[in-house]
Write an enzyme that holds these catalytic residues in place. Sequence first.
Site, PDB file in Angstrom:
ATOM      1  CG  ASP A  90      21.559 101.440  29.039  1.00  0.00           C
ATOM      2  OD1 ASP A  90      22.592 100.811  28.735  1.00  0.00           O
ATOM      3  OD2 ASP A  90      21.127 102.384  28.361  1.00  0.00           O
ATOM      4  CG  ASP A 134      24.161 102.884  22.296  1.00  0.00           C
ATOM      5  OD1 ASP A 134      23.176 102.159  22.542  1.00  0.00           O
ATOM      6  OD2 ASP A 134      24.788 103.490  23.177  1.00  0.00           O
TER       7      ASP A 134
END
Length: 711
Positions: A451, A516
């Site tokens: 990430d 997301d």
Amino acid sequence: MTNLPTFVHLTSQDNSIVFSTANRLPEVIYWGSRLSKDINPEHLILLRTRQEAKCAVVEEPPISLSPNQGQGFTGKSAIEVFNSSNAWSMAGDVIDVRQSTEQDVCFVSKDAIRDVELVHNISLCVDTNVLSLSTKITNLNNDTLHVNACAAPCLPLPADCTTLTNFEGRWAHEFHRQNQTIKLGSYVRENRRGKTSHDTFPGMLCHQATTNELQGEVYGFHLGHSGNHSAHVELMADGRSFAQMSELLSPGEIRLAQGESYQSPTLYASYSHQGFSQLSQHFHQFVRQHLLRDSVKQKPRPVHYNTWEGIYFDHNDKTLMELADEAADVGAERFVLDDGWFNGRRGDFAGLGDWFVDKEIYPNGLAPLIQHVNNLGMEFGIWFEPEMVNPDSDLYRNHPEWVLQTQGNAQINFRNQYVLDLTNTDVTDYLYQCISDILLEYPEIKYIKWDMNRDVNHAGNLIGQPAMHKQIKALYALINRLREAFTTVEIESCCSGGGRVDFGILEHTDRVWTSDSNDALDRLDIQRGCSFFFPAEVMGAHVGPTDCHITGRRVSMEMRCAVAMFGHMGFEMDPRALTLEEKTTLKQALEIYKEKRSLIHSARLQRLESVENEINFALINQDKSQALFSFNLINETHKTLPNKMKFSGLDKRKHYQIRRLWPTELNEYSTSIMSKIDGQVIQGELLVEHGMQMPLIAPQSSLIFELIEQQ
């Protein structure tokens, strides 16, 4: 020099590109549908003849692969350099042309007065029709050469390509398309976020105003680079237009000593004369052939269960083992332990950089959880955010100098974290050691979710120099170092969702986290936009919670599954909270995905033209003997009944049996075509040209049809 070829003709299955070296630097004189090998390129020059206009230059400077000031070019210069002398006015002449096949060429040019060399490397993939182009500049002078800009090779556009489509968005709503007319002057879009970004994707389409998914000319461009970039389309006053893409460099970032070089990121480009979907097919096949690892391609993409939206930072062995039990029961094949497992990590305010298993949460380490997951038949994956550090961490307390920063300027607050300076080898050695120690201690880990959750606002390194170019190179090198040491570990690129989705990062990773947002309605549009360049198998797509954690919207489990099925499918919620009906539906969907994923992850995408409140598309195998068509109704139709859906992309000469694949149960107000169509064998010609009347279904619903050729 007298023996250099005046023309170079590269060909692929459907495309041709022809270069001329007659005008000092090489230039493109044709790019489009495939030309026969026996064409006379001299006639291309003849047909391009332009005359002197009133109050204009006698002979226009060409749009070369690197148009520049030295040529007298008045459009955007592709090369911007300077030294203490006259390098700013460089031009150059072709001194060598290297061509080993009909699909690749290397042009070497030199400005002998200023001692600067340009190399343009170009290849045209024969099977996929995708061009790969890069520019390298080398300083041959003993005076330092400062490079402000060095674009990938510049490509001209035909006059009838009057529309530009770009891709923009924000966090949790990436890949939104925006059309505009190419007008006199320049379209410029620049990204300075230090990552590919949610809002300025480095891709664009230039096309005719009438081009759609099925017909019309379109040129596609994508810069394979994961940092700052610039996209430029210019229509000059003389009527010529061109596209140019480059890494966006900071002042003083690239300084070349004698013998040193800078190479632009690779520009990937393709042409289609049959609309947007064919162009996407070119890019998808290129990704499959040239960017993805064989070991990943040869393995079915496993169903993910990710813990993030299930428990966030609330970690303990008991809870996680319960989640694993539920996930395995539903059909998960990979269990990914997300953020919250390492030292001091009780929220997003501390711990980043301290990549050691938190013994307060896991007193016996990760071994019991990993063993439990493996015993359930699932692979184990884990989350890292290696490029970041929290100020509240042992790493930062010990090494505050390890972050990117600029002297005298306060750090911008962003998610309680700073960006580590990867250009410092002490930093990358530390990160490699931490990650490799975890992978060595737990060899059962087969997956990393990598990430990156903030912009890079102060990209200065330890010696105060702008570092973004070297930062991206160091990132790629760190990932490659890990992949070479741990060949069976797959890596996902996540950047608060789709903030780092590009061919550059995909060359070093195996999957991207598309967004997301797990909201199925948002995802339809996000995945549609992403699909212009990326195939289904690299797009992470998860079934989210009953109430979406980002939008708060509640979408049926049937539709959530239908949308996630057309990516690399997974689910991300607390499965213990699912009702029996939801769990049964999810289990059924995952079984269908497993049965059909070999088709979904190899097929050609055919997006259908968008009509009111619908997003529809198809995945069709290579010989058009099998297909899946997805019908998605967003809002209630404005008419009594929905429109017909045409099954574009099928072979009109074939006959197909059609059946509804999903949902398994359908509640209808009255009897519709759904009760009559299942199992029917219908001519492809009628399915394509006439189409099928769609049933009246509730808004926020999806239907998936399977079509199989019948002899």
